[in-house]
Motif scaffolding. Structure first.
Motif, PDB file in Angstrom:
ATOM      1  N   ALA A  63      12.770   7.039  -2.613  1.00  0.00           N
ATOM      2  CA  ALA A  63      11.442   6.819  -2.029  1.00  0.00           C
ATOM      3  C   ALA A  63      10.395   6.557  -3.102  1.00  0.00           C
ATOM      4  O   ALA A  63      10.503   7.031  -4.226  1.00  0.00           O
ATOM      5  CB  ALA A  63      11.055   8.044  -1.229  1.00  0.00           C
ATOM      6  N   SER A  64       9.365   5.791  -2.737  1.00  0.00           N
ATOM      7  CA  SER A  64       8.195   5.674  -3.609  1.00  0.00           C
ATOM      8  C   SER A  64       6.988   6.153  -2.819  1.00  0.00           C
ATOM      9  O   SER A  64       6.956   6.050  -1.586  1.00  0.00           O
ATOM     10  CB  SER A  64       8.020   4.231  -4.071  1.00  0.00           C
ATOM     11  N   TYR A  65       5.991   6.700  -3.523  1.00  0.00           N
ATOM     12  CA  TYR A  65       4.819   7.278  -2.866  1.00  0.00           C
ATOM     13  C   TYR A  65       3.573   6.479  -3.224  1.00  0.00           C
ATOM     14  O   TYR A  65       3.438   6.011  -4.350  1.00  0.00           O
ATOM     15  CB  TYR A  65       4.611   8.717  -3.341  1.00  0.00           C
ATOM     16  N   GLY A  66       2.660   6.346  -2.289  1.00  0.00           N
ATOM     17  CA  GLY A  66       1.396   5.684  -2.576  1.00  0.00           C
ATOM     18  C   GLY A  66       0.553   5.581  -1.313  1.00  0.00           C
ATOM     19  O   GLY A  66       1.028   5.877  -0.212  1.00  0.00           O
ATOM     20  N   TYR A  67      -0.716   5.185  -1.511  1.00  0.00           N
ATOM     21  CA  TYR A  67      -1.602   5.035  -0.345  1.00  0.00           C
ATOM     22  C   TYR A  67      -1.249   3.777   0.440  1.00  0.00           C
ATOM     23  O   TYR A  67      -1.080   2.695  -0.140  1.00  0.00           O
ATOM     24  CB  TYR A  67      -3.058   4.936  -0.807  1.00  0.00           C
ATOM     25  N   VAL A  68      -1.151   3.942   1.753  1.00  0.00           N
ATOM     26  CA  VAL A  68      -0.825   2.822   2.642  1.00  0.00           C
ATOM     27  C   VAL A  68      -1.657   3.012   3.911  1.00  0.00           C
ATOM     28  O   VAL A  68      -1.836   4.143   4.363  1.00  0.00           O
ATOM     29  CB  VAL A  68       0.675   2.865   3.053  1.00  0.00           C
ATOM     30  N   LYS A  69      -2.152   1.910   4.457  1.00  0.00           N
ATOM     31  CA  LYS A  69      -2.732   1.993   5.812  1.00  0.00           C
ATOM     32  C   LYS A  69      -1.551   1.903   6.775  1.00  0.00           C
ATOM     33  O   LYS A  69      -0.702   1.014   6.621  1.00  0.00           O
ATOM     34  CB  LYS A  69      -3.706   0.835   6.035  1.00  0.00           C
ATOM     35  N   MET A  70      -1.517   2.808   7.769  1.00  0.00           N
ATOM     36  CA  MET A  70      -0.288   2.905   8.567  1.00  0.00           C
ATOM     37  C   MET A  70       0.196   1.591   9.186  1.00  0.00           C
ATOM     38  O   MET A  70       1.391   1.309   9.130  1.00  0.00           O
ATOM     39  CB  MET A  70      -0.408   4.005   9.614  1.00  0.00           C
ATOM     40  N   PRO A  71      -0.711   0.744   9.727  1.00  0.00           N
ATOM     41  CA  PRO A  71      -0.167  -0.486  10.304  1.00  0.00           C
ATOM     42  C   PRO A  71       0.475  -1.410   9.255  1.00  0.00           C
ATOM     43  O   PRO A  71       1.225  -2.313   9.609  1.00  0.00           O
ATOM     44  CB  PRO A  71      -1.395  -1.162  10.934  1.00  0.00           C
ATOM     45  N   ASP A  72       0.186  -1.157   7.962  1.00  0.00           N
ATOM     46  CA  ASP A  72       0.795  -1.977   6.893  1.00  0.00           C
ATOM     47  C   ASP A  72       2.088  -1.363   6.364  1.00  0.00           C
ATOM     48  O   ASP A  72       2.677  -1.878   5.409  1.00  0.00           O
ATOM     49  CB  ASP A  72      -0.168  -2.137   5.704  1.00  0.00           C
ATOM     50  N   TYR A  73       2.507  -0.239   6.927  1.00  0.00           N
ATOM     51  CA  TYR A  73       3.740   0.412   6.465  1.00  0.00           C
ATOM     52  C   TYR A  73       4.897  -0.580   6.551  1.00  0.00           C
ATOM     53  O   TYR A  73       4.968  -1.367   7.507  1.00  0.00           O
ATOM     54  CB  TYR A  73       4.028   1.642   7.345  1.00  0.00           C
ATOM     55  N   ARG A  74       5.791  -0.571   5.559  1.00  0.00           N
ATOM     56  CA  ARG A  74       6.876  -1.559   5.549  1.00  0.00           C
ATOM     57  C   ARG A  74       8.082  -1.021   6.330  1.00  0.00           C
ATOM     58  O   ARG A  74       9.050  -0.550   5.760  1.00  0.00           O
ATOM     59  CB  ARG A  74       7.260  -1.926   4.106  1.00  0.00           C
ATOM     60  N   TRP A  75       7.963  -1.093   7.657  1.00  0.00           N
ATOM     61  CA  TRP A  75       9.100  -0.697   8.488  1.00  0.00           C
ATOM     62  C   TRP A  75      10.229  -1.703   8.275  1.00  0.00           C
ATOM     63  O   TRP A  75       9.965  -2.910   8.231  1.00  0.00           O
ATOM     64  CB  TRP A  75       8.705  -0.730   9.968  1.00  0.00           C
ATOM     65  N   SER A 137      -5.449  20.585   8.292  1.00  0.00           N
ATOM     66  CA  SER A 137      -5.772  20.253   6.891  1.00  0.00           C
ATOM     67  C   SER A 137      -5.392  18.795   6.651  1.00  0.00           C
ATOM     68  O   SER A 137      -4.636  18.204   7.438  1.00  0.00           O
ATOM     69  CB  SER A 137      -4.991  21.143   5.924  1.00  0.00           C
ATOM     70  N   LEU A 138      -5.877  18.250   5.530  1.00  0.00           N
ATOM     71  CA  LEU A 138      -5.505  16.875   5.175  1.00  0.00           C
ATOM     72  C   LEU A 138      -4.023  16.789   4.834  1.00  0.00           C
ATOM     73  O   LEU A 138      -3.365  15.790   5.110  1.00  0.00           O
ATOM     74  CB  LEU A 138      -6.301  16.411   3.945  1.00  0.00           C
ATOM     75  N   TYR A 139      -3.516  17.857   4.224  1.00  0.00           N
ATOM     76  CA  TYR A 139      -2.083  17.922   3.882  1.00  0.00           C
ATOM     77  C   TYR A 139      -1.246  17.784   5.169  1.00  0.00           C
ATOM     78  O   TYR A 139      -0.294  17.009   5.224  1.00  0.00           O
ATOM     79  CB  TYR A 139      -1.819  19.262   3.175  1.00  0.00           C
ATOM     80  N   ASP A 140      -1.638  18.522   6.203  1.00  0.00           N
ATOM     81  CA  ASP A 140      -0.883  18.470   7.460  1.00  0.00           C
ATOM     82  C   ASP A 140      -1.056  17.124   8.150  1.00  0.00           C
ATOM     83  O   ASP A 140      -0.116  16.610   8.766  1.00  0.00           O
ATOM     84  CB  ASP A 140      -1.326  19.610   8.387  1.00  0.00           C
ATOM     85  N   LEU A 141      -2.263  16.567   8.032  1.00  0.00           N
ATOM     86  CA  LEU A 141      -2.503  15.263   8.655  1.00  0.00           C
ATOM     87  C   LEU A 141      -1.567  14.222   8.045  1.00  0.00           C
ATOM     88  O   LEU A 141      -0.941  13.434   8.756  1.00  0.00           O
ATOM     89  CB  LEU A 141      -3.971  14.858   8.427  1.00  0.00           C
ATOM     90  N   ARG A 142      -1.438  14.274   6.738  1.00  0.00           N
ATOM     91  CA  ARG A 142      -0.543  13.334   6.051  1.00  0.00           C
ATOM     92  C   ARG A 142       0.904  13.542   6.505  1.00  0.00           C
ATOM     93  O   ARG A 142       1.644  12.594   6.735  1.00  0.00           O
ATOM     94  CB  ARG A 142      -0.710  13.532   4.544  1.00  0.00           C
ATOM     95  N   ASN A 143       1.308  14.794   6.638  1.00  0.00           N
ATOM     96  CA  ASN A 143       2.693  15.048   7.062  1.00  0.00           C
ATOM     97  C   ASN A 143       2.944  14.523   8.468  1.00  0.00           C
ATOM     98  O   ASN A 143       4.006  13.970   8.756  1.00  0.00           O
ATOM     99  CB  ASN A 143       3.001  16.542   7.000  1.00  0.00           C
ATOM    100  N   LEU A 144       1.962  14.705   9.341  1.00  0.00           N
ATOM    101  CA  LEU A 144       2.093  14.160  10.704  1.00  0.00           C
ATOM    102  C   LEU A 144       2.321  12.644  10.627  1.00  0.00           C
ATOM    103  O   LEU A 144       3.229  12.108  11.272  1.00  0.00           O
ATOM    104  CB  LEU A 144       0.822  14.470  11.502  1.00  0.00           C
ATOM    105  N   VAL A 466      -5.202  12.028   2.764  1.00  0.00           N
ATOM    106  CA  VAL A 466      -5.658  10.956   3.658  1.00  0.00           C
ATOM    107  C   VAL A 466      -7.111  10.687   3.294  1.00  0.00           C
ATOM    108  O   VAL A 466      -7.911  11.627   3.210  1.00  0.00           O
ATOM    109  CB  VAL A 466      -5.567  11.365   5.141  1.00  0.00           C
ATOM    110  N   ARG A 467      -7.449   9.430   3.018  1.00  0.00           N
ATOM    111  CA  ARG A 467      -8.846   9.101   2.681  1.00  0.00           C
ATOM    112  C   ARG A 467      -9.565   8.755   3.971  1.00  0.00           C
ATOM    113  O   ARG A 467      -9.305   7.704   4.578  1.00  0.00           O
ATOM    114  CB  ARG A 467      -8.893   7.906   1.738  1.00  0.00           C
ATOM    115  N   LEU A 468     -10.431   9.670   4.377  1.00  0.00           N
ATOM    116  CA  LEU A 468     -11.096   9.448   5.670  1.00  0.00           C
ATOM    117  C   LEU A 468     -12.396   8.675   5.507  1.00  0.00           C
ATOM    118  O   LEU A 468     -12.909   8.119   6.472  1.00  0.00           O
ATOM    119  CB  LEU A 468     -11.353  10.787   6.358  1.00  0.00           C
ATOM    120  N   GLY A 469     -12.916   8.655   4.263  1.00  0.00           N
ATOM    121  CA  GLY A 469     -14.206   8.082   3.861  1.00  0.00           C
ATOM    122  C   GLY A 469     -14.820   6.963   4.624  1.00  0.00           C
ATOM    123  O   GLY A 469     -14.588   6.511   5.662  1.00  0.00           O
TER     124      GLY A 469
END
Ligand code: BYC
Length: 469
Positions: A63-75, A137-144, A466-469
């Motif tokens: 796996a590789s990790y990084g910021y992604v907008k969910m609709p751009d996830y490479r399914w 938390s943001l940690y949990d939001l990311r895990n979801l 998760v960057r909610l900004g």
């Protein structure tokens, strides 16, 4: 084969060399994205989420990790590497070479299983549609969101098989996977648990603990399949599935830890006092465990099942970790079952759902042992328990038989009267709902849950996942 990310659909199945299949999947892709936008995580499409993406299929460093907008996830479509000279591991054709195509006579049985498996994946995303708004938390939001995108990928895994090996019916089934919806009155999802609402995070953690674990055992059974592409895709799905159960186990563990902290601060285990302090009391947690465990037990099907016997005999679906057994043909062996009518011997092949359920129950117990150790260390006599496998069943020999959590048969009236001791009551649900306030300051946790021991990918817990900004 390595994953090719330069294509519209990332894959390691050499999709570019099968133009018909590629076109069919590229036709399905925008429908999937439309479904994701409508039924996937509500409102977070524009936010950067720190996600992992599969870059290889081997156990190390996949796996590789990084910021992604969910609709751009490479399914995409990722199968575990083939095993050279793999042989059929169970059933009538034991020892013969595995199949690279679906034998015509088993086509409808395979299709049914692949559709059932595929149906659960988008169902779970739909069930969790609104949870992001009340994250602890943001940690949990990311895990979801990590769980959600991977369930989306698991849908891709089954849709690939349907498109590649089942022709027109497969393509139609792939459309239907986006047309049924969790809890829909007219077109519900196929299996019961996947129509249950998940409107709070305690249910989410129970779901990822108990229901994703059913996923683990079903995928293990399908990973044994003689149809090699199915086995290979399930092997890779299991790698991803491990994180979902981690979310469940650590989530519930953190709920227990927080309850213990509050019990210590207040010097009491009185549920009302713990609730007033904004935490979750252990008896309430026990009732949630009872609910989700019993619902997930149903997912294994009936104790005695001619479908299970047929799919085992035909080499379609094995037992989880088939290699642990000495007899892989199982024509002469029998299995003892306890039914409401008493003990009963059945042919082992007919009891394969029960064999898988038994392995699942053992696995479920491990987390409870850990939580109970924490409770004991804190000096409390309470013990969390899995209810009896007879309790609140809707499928199989115990369906509709009212029992208490110990499995003792009760009258219907007693069950109705004592239900609120055993299953989440309205006031339990109202309390849990009242706790569901969104906490999004990096590193902060809602009052009902302790922080995790560590962050994701060696990052600190207070990382902006998760960057909610
Ligand atoms: N609700 O002979 P029976 C996951 C149906 S979770 C409603 O007792 P059989 C995930 C059954 O379909 C893993 N219906 O058992 C987790 C059959 O219907 P038809 C999902 C049910 O056939 C979290 C009839 O009753 N994967 O991946 O051996 C998040 C008689 O069935 C239920 C799989 O399940 C139920 N609970 O079925 C995301 C693997 N139980 O066909 C994902 C694929 C049974 O006669 N499925 N029925 O109309 C299978 O292997 C099997 O179909 C079953 C057992 C395990 C469901």
């Amino acid at each position: 084969m390595s994953i090719n990310y330069s294509e519209r659909i990332p894959n390691n199945v050499d999709l570019a060399n099968d133009r018909t299949l590629q076109r069919a999947l590229e036709h399905w892709q925008p429908r999937f994205l439309d479904w994701w936008k409508e039924m996937g995580p509500h409102h977070f499409a524009q936010n950067d989420v720190y996600l992992r993406t599969a870059v290889g299929v081997d156990a190390q460093g996949w796996a590789s990790y990084g910021y992604v907008k969910m609709p751009d996830y490479r399914w995409g479509i990722f199968l575990a590497d083939p095993e050279a000279d793999r042989k059929i591991g169970f059933g009538d054709a034991y020892g013969q070479p595995v199949w690279q195509q679906v034998p015509g006579e088993f086509r409808s049985q395979f299709r049914r299983l692949i559709v059932t498996q595929g149906d659960t994946e988008p169902a779970s995303v739909e069930q969790q549609h609104l949870l992001g708004h009340t994250c602890p938390s943001l940690y949990d939001l990311r895990n979801l969101f990590q769980v959600n995108v991977e369930e989306g990928r698991h849908l891709w895994a089954m849709v690939y098989l349907l498109h590649a090996y089942f022709g027109r019916d497969g393509r139609e089934e792939a459309e239907e996977l986006l047309a049924r919806h969790s809890g829909d009155a007219d077109k519900p999802r196929i299996l019961g648990t996947f129509n249950e609402p998940i409107s709070d995070w305690l249910s989410f953690f129970c779901f990822t603990y108990f229901t994703d674990r059913d996923g683990k055992f079903q995928l293990k059974s399908l990973a044994e399949s003689s149809f090699d592409p199915l086995a290979r895709t399930c092997r890779f799905m299991l790698t991803e599935e491990a994180h979902h159960m981690f979310v469940g186990e650590t989530g519930l563990g953190r709920v227990v830890r927080r309850a213990l902290e509050v019990m210590k601060e207040l010097g009491t285990d009185d549920p009302a006092a713990i609730r007033r302090a904004g935490a979750i009391d252990l008896p309430l947690l026990q009732r949630y465990l009872n609910f989700w465990f019993s619902s997930s037990l149903d997912l294994f099907g009936s104790e005695v099942s001619s479908n299970a016997a047929t799919t085992f005999g035909n080499g379609i679906k094995g037992r989880p970790d088939e290699s642990q057994y000495a007899d892989h043909v199982c024509t002469d062996a029998s299995f003892e079952l306890e039914t409401p009518e008493g003990r009963q011997m059945v042919g082992l092949r007919n009891a394969m759902n029960e064999v898988a359920r038994g392995a699942y129950v053992k696995d479920c117990e491990l987390g409870l042992k850990r939580w109970n150790m924490a409770i004991k260390r804190a000096g409390h006599a309470v013990e969390l328990k899995l209810p009896s496998t007879r309790f609140r069943r809707s499928i199989g020999a115990w369906a509709g038989v009212t029992t208490d959590p110990e499995g003792k048969i009760t009258g219907v009236e007693e069950f109705a009267r004592r239900q609120s001791e055993w299953l989440p009551s309205e006031s339990d649900r109202a309390h849990v709902a009242s706790l569901m306030q969104r906490v999004v300051e990096p590193g902060k946790m809602a009052a009902w849950i302790a922080p995790p021991d560590r962050g994701i990918n060696s990052l600190p817990v207070e990382y902006e996942y998760v960057r909610l900004g």
